[in-house]
Design an enzyme around this catalytic site. Structure first.
Site, PDB file in Angstrom:
ATOM      1  N   ARG A  49      40.754   5.268  20.672  1.00 58.97           N
ATOM      2  CA  ARG A  49      41.563   4.634  19.619  1.00 58.97           C
ATOM      3  C   ARG A  49      40.878   3.388  19.057  1.00 58.97           C
ATOM      4  NH1 ARG A  49      45.355   1.549  21.014  1.00 58.97           N
ATOM      5  NH2 ARG A  49      46.031   2.759  22.819  1.00 58.97           N
ATOM      6  N   TYR A 101      49.862   6.418  -8.035  1.00 58.35           N
ATOM      7  CA  TYR A 101      50.140   7.452  -7.037  1.00 58.35           C
ATOM      8  C   TYR A 101      51.530   7.222  -6.441  1.00 58.35           C
ATOM      9  CZ  TYR A 101      49.420  10.709  -3.230  1.00 58.35           C
ATOM     10  OH  TYR A 101      49.552  11.751  -2.363  1.00 58.35           O
ATOM     11  N   ASP A 170      43.190   0.666  -5.572  1.00 61.02           N
ATOM     12  CA  ASP A 170      43.059   2.084  -5.196  1.00 61.02           C
ATOM     13  C   ASP A 170      42.003   2.686  -6.116  1.00 61.02           C
ATOM     14  OD1 ASP A 170      43.275   4.859  -4.922  1.00 61.02           O
ATOM     15  OD2 ASP A 170      45.431   4.783  -4.500  1.00 61.02           O
ATOM     16  N   LYS A 195      39.949  13.419  -1.492  1.00 59.26           N
ATOM     17  CA  LYS A 195      39.658  13.893  -2.834  1.00 59.26           C
ATOM     18  C   LYS A 195      38.147  14.109  -2.989  1.00 59.26           C
ATOM     19  CE  LYS A 195      44.085  13.372  -3.259  1.00 59.26           C
ATOM     20  NZ  LYS A 195      44.748  12.180  -3.788  1.00 59.26           N
TER      21      LYS A 195
END
Ligand code: PLP
Length: 366
Positions: A49, A101, A170, A195
């Site tokens: 982690r 978004y 973004d 993407k």
């Protein structure tokens, strides 16, 4: 800052300086949660982690593209959440785009507002004249998705800075090869590598990039403490995808420019948006903050039925959400509640050779 071709070339050779004879050229998928730890001091990896080798390989590629520290996440939304939780506290004001978004909006309204953050929604076009006094974080997305409106990142960042607000950008629709918000004054970049960067529609991934070490330490702490960690197999796929990002973008953006040009001349098409077209309201940003017009096109057909009919008929347009993959993809965005006309289609141009692609689109339009 170095140009995008130099960064893309370096990306392909980023492992070379660390290799010794017999090492694999391609980064191994390290599927281990635990690491040999006779003592904690001096161990490069402690527990899965906290950090692991396959993430580091992807983060090294992303760091070359962003020229900044990068922390990887299992999705774009995980990266966006990390950036917001690392920068906001109760009582703060957050500005987010009303036309960006949509999950960023519902995350902010559904989880940040109940924790005492005041969420202010603003259309991308209205950022230019907005007053950021008393704002803690100005979150922006340009070009907006799916409307493809733009804002001037440098101008907005300068005004945010004057108001002592942080700026989060973004950059998913452009990628660090086509637009560089950190160079223009953003404090953090967030992106969905799901993407174009991964590019094959087979993995979710995201990253946060920044040049302020203290801020990036908070982003990295968030990942470790919230436990939003990418898997090694996913990191491997993204590493592989990033190797061809530059060559895929070249094809996708050139094809998008040609298809936008032809759609503009088509009698059934209205409301065409492509920043690369000289008449587009966003065209002023192209050649400046945007290297080119990108690979996304927005346009309207007369009705919902016409738009759905076009998508169903066209053999080279995949009917799906998301964008930036190898396959050209299209969808009617009103089905998600975006504030667009019922017949509005977002087209993400893929890597198909453009001649058959345009033929298929032209025939399906009728
Ligand atoms: C897809 C997308 C996201 C979210 O990415 P996921 O990997 O699906 O979580 C965030 N911002 C933009 C602009 C996107 O297109």
């Amino acid at each position: 800052m170095t140009d995008s071709e130099t960064r893309a070339a370096r990306l392909l050779h980023h492992r070379k300086p660390g290799l010794v004879a017999g090492d694999p050229v391609v980064p191994p998928i390290t599927a281990s949660a635990t690491y040999h730890l006779p003592q904690v001091q001096g161990a490069p990896f402690v527990y899965g982690r906290n950090g692991m080798p396959t993430w580091e390989a992807v983060e090294a590629q992303l760091a070359l593209l962003e020229e900044a520290e990068c922390v990887s996440f299992p999705s774009g939304m995980a990266a966006i959440s990390a950036a917001l939780f690392a920068t906001l506290k109760a009582g703060d004001r957050l500005v987010i785009p009303s036309d960006g978004y949509y999950v960023t909006r519902i995350l902010s309204e559904g989880f940040l507002a109940p924790l005492g953050v005041t969420v202010v929604q603003l259309a991308t076009r209205d950022y230019a004249a907005a007053d950021f006094t008393g704002v803690a974080v100005v979150y922006l997305e340009t070009p907006s998705n799916p409307g493809l409106d733009v804002l001037d990142i440098a101008a907005v960042a300068a005004r945010a800075r004057a108001a002592e607000a942080r700026v989060i950008a973004d950059n998913t629709t452009m990628t660090p090869l086509l637009q560089r918000p950190l160079d223009l004054g953003a404090d953090l970049v967030v992106a969905a590598d799901t993407k174009a960067p991964a590019g094959h529609s087979d993995v979710l991934f995201g990253h946060v990039a920044g040049r302020d070490a203290a801020l990036m330490a908070r982003v990295s702490d968030w990942r470790r403490m919230a436990g939003v960690v990418p898997g090694p197999f996913e990191a491997f796929l993204v590493h592989r995808g990033l190797e061809t990002l530059e060559v895929r973008l070249e094809r996708m953006c050139a094809s998008a420019a040609l298809i936008a040009d032809r759609l503009a001349a088509h009698p059934k098409v209205r409301g065409l948006r492509y920043p690369g077209l000289p008449g587009d309201p966003s065209h002023g940003a192209v050649g400046g903050q945007m290297a080119n017009g990108g690979f996304l096109i927005g346009f309207e057909l007369a009705t919902e039925a016409e738009a759905e009919g076009f998508l169903a008929r066209c053999p080279l347009v995949e009917q799906t959400t998301s964008f930036g993959g190898t396959h050209t993809a299209g969808e009617r965005r009103a089905r998600w509640g975006d504030a667009v006309a019922e017949g509005f289609i977002r087209l993400s141009v893929g890597v198909e050779p453009v001649a058959p692609l345009w033929t298929a689109i032209g025939e399906a339009l009728g």
